[in-house]
Design an enzyme around this catalytic site. Structure first.
Site, mmCIF file in Angstrom:
data_model
loop_
_atom_site.group_PDB
_atom_site.id
_atom_site.type_symbol
_atom_site.label_atom_id
_atom_site.label_comp_id
_atom_site.label_asym_id
_atom_site.label_seq_id
_atom_site.Cartn_x
_atom_site.Cartn_y
_atom_site.Cartn_z
ATOM 1 N N GLY A 1 14.984 30.769 12.973
ATOM 2 C CA GLY A 1 15.175 30.100 11.690
ATOM 3 C C GLY A 1 16.521 30.463 11.091
ATOM 4 O O GLY A 1 16.641 31.482 10.395
ATOM 5 N N TYR A 2 17.525 29.653 11.348
ATOM 6 C CA TYR A 2 18.877 29.911 10.848
ATOM 7 C C TYR A 2 19.343 28.796 9.912
ATOM 8 O O TYR A 2 19.376 28.951 8.712
ATOM 9 C CB TYR A 2 19.857 30.052 12.026
ATOM 10 C CG TYR A 2 20.019 31.461 12.545
ATOM 11 C CD1 TYR A 2 18.952 32.337 12.610
ATOM 12 C CD2 TYR A 2 21.244 31.909 13.008
ATOM 13 C CE1 TYR A 2 19.095 33.623 13.092
ATOM 14 C CE2 TYR A 2 21.411 33.194 13.503
ATOM 15 C CZ TYR A 2 20.337 34.049 13.537
ATOM 16 O OH TYR A 2 20.494 35.327 14.010
ATOM 17 N N SER A 3 19.733 27.651 10.494
ATOM 18 C CA SER A 3 20.335 26.575 9.710
ATOM 19 C C SER A 3 19.374 26.026 8.661
ATOM 20 O O SER A 3 18.153 26.028 8.839
ATOM 21 C CB SER A 3 20.764 25.423 10.624
ATOM 22 O OG SER A 3 21.770 25.839 11.515
ATOM 23 N N SER B 1 14.666 24.859 16.977
ATOM 24 C CA SER B 1 14.256 24.386 18.300
ATOM 25 C C SER B 1 12.904 24.967 18.702
ATOM 26 O O SER B 1 12.703 26.178 18.662
ATOM 27 C CB SER B 1 15.305 24.774 19.346
ATOM 28 O OG SER B 1 16.559 24.245 19.014
ATOM 29 N N GLU C 1 22.911 34.392 22.059
ATOM 30 C CA GLU C 1 22.668 32.964 22.284
ATOM 31 C C GLU C 1 23.834 32.336 23.042
ATOM 32 O O GLU C 1 23.642 31.609 24.016
ATOM 33 C CB GLU C 1 22.461 32.241 20.953
ATOM 34 C CG GLU C 1 22.252 30.736 21.128
ATOM 35 C CD GLU C 1 22.167 29.982 19.812
ATOM 36 O OE1 GLU C 1 21.551 28.912 19.800
ATOM 37 O OE2 GLU C 1 22.732 30.454 18.811
ATOM 38 N N SER D 1 29.096 25.356 16.425
ATOM 39 C CA SER D 1 29.897 24.220 16.871
ATOM 40 C C SER D 1 31.164 24.685 17.592
ATOM 41 O O SER D 1 31.587 25.846 17.478
ATOM 42 C CB SER D 1 30.284 23.336 15.684
ATOM 43 O OG SER D 1 31.208 24.014 14.845
ATOM 44 N N GLU E 1 34.134 23.991 16.880
ATOM 45 C CA GLU E 1 35.122 24.405 15.892
ATOM 46 C C GLU E 1 34.877 25.839 15.427
ATOM 47 O O GLU E 1 35.819 26.617 15.242
ATOM 48 C CB GLU E 1 35.106 23.450 14.696
ATOM 49 C CG GLU E 1 35.587 22.036 15.000
ATOM 50 C CD GLU E 1 34.526 21.182 15.688
ATOM 51 O OE1 GLU E 1 34.862 20.072 16.134
ATOM 52 O OE2 GLU E 1 33.361 21.630 15.789
#
Length: 400
Positions: free
Chosen positions: A132-134, A166, A249, A378, A380
């Site tokens: 549970g991050y974003s 996910s 990860e 991402s 970036e």
């Protein structure tokens, strides 16, 4: 530790080969674990394989044996990976977050009680984990997260929302970043909790994707609870724990060897595009781009091997994982693009008898592969990490 070519390693190679012959079901040979990618329950030969490798400890070959791991050296683990690849075998637990992210982070920061409770079930494949991050307003700027955990005496009470979790709909546990001190600077008031997903205060809603599958979820916490001992690491120092998990990860997304199926692109191209009198691809431009792709893939593999050796010396994942994450993304996405180009009009299929299973799978894989540039941080974000932490460039994002 023995050298790679030593008698001890050769003995281990024979042991691994014999064990795989006795325990890996031939029906799964070359499947690459596709049956696992949808999540949920598994049965038959796949369940038997997961149980066998979990009991052996070879799904986590270098983890300490006291937590169910294989206790193998790095060279032994590489030999095992080589023999699994030769047998067409795969690690059935590599598709979850237990052994790739949560488990290594618990090894880094967990108490002995947390290690004894959580690591053996992860090794045996008995539990599934999500992360549970974003959040809807905390994606790349993850430290802006607002999911809150309030101290209620002998437990925490959690309220908020996560997104892109996910496999949350299948998971038993969640490693979750929460805000425990709203008055602190945004990086300083975060903690990391291990939350039981089997409770009424948690709801998951799958998010449909263009590729057809739905591995991602929105996850809602409404007065969910976790005991005080669910805190991983120190209170309000969860940002450090969370960054470490992201290193693990990214390391898991760099294309480490582990078996599976990957038909060489030149073979596919010869089947679909034809060859000249010398047996070479007739399309010279395609031939050049295929060679360039193979060179990129080879360079990535060699760099990965070097980074794995360096990470072992550094006792864990390093910032090189950011380089390799972007490199793995480039190699995988380029392969997908080339594959569809090679297929021609057969690379336009979604379903139906006019298209082979390989063609349909490639189209859906090409679509899902677009997410590689985003998930796990991402491209970036990885470039920012590379510029600041590896190249030592100045941080121009912070105000003076």
């Amino acid at each position: 530790m023995p050298d790679f070519g030593s008698d001890q390693l050769e003995d281990f190679r024979q042991e691994a080969r014999a064990w795989l012959a006795a325990n890996f079901p031939p029906t799964l040979k070359g499947s690459g674990g596709q049956a696992l990618e949808g999540g949920g329950e598994v049965g038959g030969d796949l369940a038997a394989w997961r149980r066998a490798i979990g009991q052996k400890g070879w799904a986590t070959p270098t983890w300490p044996p006291e937590y169910g791991g294989g206790g193998l050296s790095g060279p032994q683990a590489r030999v095992l990976a080589q023999e699994m690849a030769k047998a067409g075998a795969f690690n059935p637990l590599m598709f979850g977050m237990g052994i790739t992210m949560i488990g290594p982070t618990i090894l880094d920061y967990g108490t002995e009680a947390q290690k004894q409770k959580h690591l053996p079930p992860i090794v045996r494949g008995e539990v599934q984990w999500c992360v549970g991050y974003s959040e809807p307003n905390a994606g790349s700027d993850l430290a802006s997260l607002q999911t809150r955990a309030v101290d209620a005496g002998d437990h925490w009470v959690i309220n908020g929302q996560k997104t892109w979790t996910s496999g949350a709909q299948y998971s038993d546990w969640c490693g979750c970043l929460v805000r425990t001190d709203p008055s602190a600077k945004k990086h300083d008031g975060i903690s990391f909790l291990l939350i039981d997903m089997h409770q009424p205060g948690i709801e998951t809603r799958p998010i449909a994707l263009i590729a057809g599958a739905s591995p991602f979820c929105e996850t809602f916490f409404t007065d969910a609870v976790a005991p005080k001992e669910a805190l991983l690491g120190q209170i309000n120092v969860g940002w450090t724990v969370g960054k470490r998990l992201l290193q693990h990860e990214r390391a898991s997304q760099t294309g480490a060897p582990g078996g599976g199926r990957t038909v060489p692109l030149p073979e596919i191209a010869k089947r679909y595009c034809g060859v000249d009198a010398k047996g070479r691809l007739e399309d010279q431009d395609l031939r050049t781009r295929l060679v360039r792709h193979q060179m990129d893939a080879r360079a990535h593999g060699l760099t990965l091997a070097r980074a794995m050796a360096e990470a072992k010396e550094a006792n864990g994942a390093t910032n090189a994982a950011s380089v390799l994450k972007n490199s793995a993304t480039h190699v995988a996405q380029t392969r997908a693009e080339l594959t569809l180009e090679i297929f021609g009009h057969q690379g336009l299929g979604w379903s139906g008898e006019a298209f082979s299973g390989e063609e349909i799978e490639s189209v859906r894989g090409w679509l899902f592969g677009k997410a590689m540039s985003i998930y796990g941080g991402s491209a970036e974000i990885q470039n920012n990490i590379i510029s600041k932490r590896i190249l030592g460039l100045p941080d121009t994002t912070q105000s003076s």
